[in-house]
Design a protein around this motif. Sequence first.
Motif, PDB file in Angstrom:
ATOM      1  N   PRO A 136       0.742  -1.140   0.055  1.00 34.28           N
ATOM      2  CA  PRO A 136       0.021   0.107   0.043  1.00 34.28           C
ATOM      3  C   PRO A 136       0.781   1.326  -0.134  1.00 34.28           C
ATOM      4  N   ALA A 137       2.019   1.329   0.478  1.00 32.85           N
ATOM      5  CA  ALA A 137       2.842   2.404   0.191  1.00 32.85           C
ATOM      6  C   ALA A 137       3.170   2.945  -1.169  1.00 32.85           C
ATOM      7  N   PRO A 138       3.272   4.413  -1.163  1.00 35.81           N
ATOM      8  CA  PRO A 138       3.434   4.958  -2.573  1.00 35.81           C
ATOM      9  C   PRO A 138       4.994   4.448  -2.868  1.00 35.81           C
ATOM     10  N   ILE A 139       5.220   4.470  -4.355  1.00 34.97           N
ATOM     11  CA  ILE A 139       6.493   4.052  -4.572  1.00 34.97           C
ATOM     12  C   ILE A 139       6.917   5.387  -5.537  1.00 34.97           C
ATOM     13  N   PHE A 140       8.388   5.580  -5.118  1.00 29.40           N
ATOM     14  CA  PHE A 140       9.106   6.466  -5.832  1.00 29.40           C
ATOM     15  C   PHE A 140      10.164   6.023  -6.480  1.00 29.40           C
ATOM     16  N   SER A 141       9.894   6.271  -7.889  1.00 29.15           N
ATOM     17  CA  SER A 141      11.191   5.702  -8.557  1.00 29.15           C
ATOM     18  C   SER A 141      12.316   6.757  -9.340  1.00 29.15           C
ATOM     19  N   VAL A 142      13.335   6.261  -9.248  1.00 30.42           N
ATOM     20  CA  VAL A 142      14.490   6.835  -9.711  1.00 30.42           C
ATOM     21  C   VAL A 142      15.098   6.780 -11.021  1.00 30.42           C
ATOM     22  N   ASP A 143      14.772   7.822 -11.865  1.00 35.13           N
ATOM     23  CA  ASP A 143      15.053   7.985 -13.460  1.00 35.13           C
ATOM     24  C   ASP A 143      13.994   7.201 -14.245  1.00 35.13           C
ATOM     25  N   MET A 144      13.729   6.027 -13.919  1.00 32.01           N
ATOM     26  CA  MET A 144      12.865   5.377 -14.862  1.00 32.01           C
ATOM     27  C   MET A 144      12.079   4.172 -13.600  1.00 32.01           C
ATOM     28  N   PRO A 145      10.722   3.891 -13.656  1.00 32.41           N
ATOM     29  CA  PRO A 145      10.316   2.707 -13.253  1.00 32.41           C
ATOM     30  C   PRO A 145      10.854   1.355 -13.352  1.00 32.41           C
ATOM     31  N   SER A 146      11.525   0.524 -12.674  1.00 32.54           N
ATOM     32  CA  SER A 146      11.988  -0.379 -13.140  1.00 32.54           C
ATOM     33  C   SER A 146      11.319  -1.467 -13.777  1.00 32.54           C
ATOM     34  N   GLY A 147      11.608  -1.933 -14.853  1.00 31.09           N
ATOM     35  CA  GLY A 147      10.751  -2.778 -15.795  1.00 31.09           C
ATOM     36  C   GLY A 147      10.323  -1.878 -17.174  1.00 31.09           C
ATOM     37  N   LEU A 148      10.339  -0.668 -16.939  1.00 26.67           N
ATOM     38  CA  LEU A 148       9.944  -0.019 -18.250  1.00 26.67           C
ATOM     39  C   LEU A 148      11.045   0.199 -18.944  1.00 26.67           C
ATOM     40  N   VAL A 149      11.004  -0.054 -20.303  1.00 28.10           N
ATOM     41  CA  VAL A 149      12.378   0.114 -21.157  1.00 28.10           C
ATOM     42  C   VAL A 149      12.317   1.518 -21.559  1.00 28.10           C
ATOM     43  N   ALA A 150      13.600   2.181 -21.152  1.00 26.72           N
ATOM     44  CA  ALA A 150      13.824   3.362 -21.309  1.00 26.72           C
ATOM     45  C   ALA A 150      13.770   4.183 -22.975  1.00 26.72           C
ATOM     46  N   THR A 151      14.174   3.052 -23.689  1.00 26.10           N
ATOM     47  CA  THR A 151      14.267   3.229 -25.163  1.00 26.10           C
ATOM     48  C   THR A 151      13.215   3.554 -25.930  1.00 26.10           C
ATOM     49  N   ASN A 152      12.030   3.062 -25.353  1.00 24.12           N
ATOM     50  CA  ASN A 152      10.876   3.018 -26.012  1.00 24.12           C
ATOM     51  C   ASN A 152       9.421   2.854 -25.324  1.00 24.12           C
ATOM     52  N   GLY A 153       9.698   2.882 -23.973  1.00 22.64           N
ATOM     53  CA  GLY A 153       8.421   2.822 -23.018  1.00 22.64           C
ATOM     54  C   GLY A 153       7.681   1.348 -23.237  1.00 22.64           C
ATOM     55  N   SER A 154       8.231   0.420 -23.592  1.00 28.83           N
ATOM     56  CA  SER A 154       7.708  -0.993 -23.818  1.00 28.83           C
ATOM     57  C   SER A 154       7.740  -1.676 -22.462  1.00 28.83           C
ATOM     58  N   ALA A 155       6.962  -2.521 -22.077  1.00 30.41           N
ATOM     59  CA  ALA A 155       6.675  -3.132 -20.911  1.00 30.41           C
ATOM     60  C   ALA A 155       6.787  -4.913 -21.242  1.00 30.41           C
ATOM     61  N   PRO A 156       7.967  -5.428 -21.213  1.00 31.98           N
ATOM     62  CA  PRO A 156       8.058  -6.789 -21.695  1.00 31.98           C
ATOM     63  C   PRO A 156       7.802  -7.772 -20.486  1.00 31.98           C
ATOM     64  N   GLY A 157       7.661  -7.134 -19.193  1.00 30.70           N
ATOM     65  CA  GLY A 157       7.527  -7.932 -17.900  1.00 30.70           C
ATOM     66  C   GLY A 157       6.961  -7.134 -16.659  1.00 30.70           C
TER      67      GLY A 157
END
Length: 507
Positions: free
Chosen positions: A161-182
Amino acid sequence: MTDHTERENAHSLPHSVWPAQALRQLETEGADHLGITLYELMLRAGHAAFDTVRQRWPHARHWLILCGQGNNGGDGYVIARLAQAAGCQVTLLACESSRPLPEEAQSARASWLEAGGEIHAADAIWPEQVDIIVDALLGTGLNRAPAAPYDALIEKANRHPAPIFSVDMPSGLVATNGSAPGAVIEAAMTLALVALKPGLLTGKARDYVGELRYHALGLEEWLSGQQAPMARYDAPFLPHWLQPRRATSHKGDHGRLLVVGGDRGTAGAIRMAAEAALRTGAGLVRVLTHKDNIIPIPGARPEIMVDELTDEALQQQLEWADVIVIGPGLGQKAWGKKALSQVKNSQKPMLWDADALNLLAFNPDKRQNRIITPHPGEAARLLNLKTKEIESDRLLAAQRLVKRYGGVVVLKGAGTIIASESGEMAFADVGNAGMASGGMGDVLSGIIGALCGQHLTLYDAACAGCVVHGAAADAVAARVGTRGMLATDLFSELYQFVNPEMLNIKA
């Protein structure tokens, strides 16, 4: 991309976008320019992230920090040390392996241990009370689904339930194109560091990024002198394209737009495109359509000139027009095919949408005086691919489309991409889920066509048109929400965005 429920931070985001692959070199050159080491740049990143969390969640006392094996994890170690020094309780879990950490991350880890910090294994039991989760697991180098133990940590964090703060990119989101393979972190907030990456603005980004913040780490002046290969456009950029009109201007100065389409039963599509063009400031709009639509269209909007689509009328109006829009309601029967075959002989600026694109897929051609505006399904047909292949790499799809068809491509969707054959590429950082309704594409066609007639280049008209379109939809959503939004609801909001001086916005 700003959060589309809380957009007050939009003004702080840069308009430049950099490929994820360029970030390491950008950081190295930027640090050299400042005369600092990459470790000192990491310290700045950690301070920026810590300050942002404290500002957003000032009452968070127990921080759970998830660190990966790269420099993103190094940022997490810096954040942990700062939080502990501020009197917060910190639990740090790290995904460690036999591979050595990068030099900067190793230094950050050592400083955390020297400060009395502890490092728990990735599978350690989480504390009962957690107020904020800091995601520093995976950075910009990911190009596949996260493996163990990252995937389990991501899924566990999303269930918490706690909020998540992502540093630079949400982990698992591909920085090159925004795809989510997993598995992908569902962040409440993401802090982009040094530069915006495409994966924060398109693809699946809006499902995971949350509120997007940005920090240049002191590199603002140096970055301003670098030429970014891509751009992010939003409503504050509109004054770059749309200046107040001269007091003595007249309708002939603002473009004669011909809109072709509307087979039997599709009067609505062609009428929406034509009215959107008028609302965007086209001087004169003429529709050529099926004879059944001649009475209904001017009855609903008398400012639209309407004639039956015949060979003779089309030839005459092609000579009259400054800009041509073809496709809304066109259909794929002989009637529509014949009209398209005549229009394609014109060398005037034109926009092809809807069934014009479906017909183009059967008879591909390349030309420089055309904008095409496919949604992912139409793009798939144009490239003979599956829709999921388009969505798995929207940047690559846009590049392939413009290489095959020339001119300018608008690949619609969440994080619309605009690309030209000369290599320009931009993201329209506007819009919301309410736009997933019939007729929105027809309205966009009219908007872009009208801007072409107001002396914008094809590329600028496409960029400005996408921003106007999405910003108007955001204004509607701010008033009434996203569910139940109609394409024609945008008409009442277009005025303020095609006259940006009314918004008192500055680029």
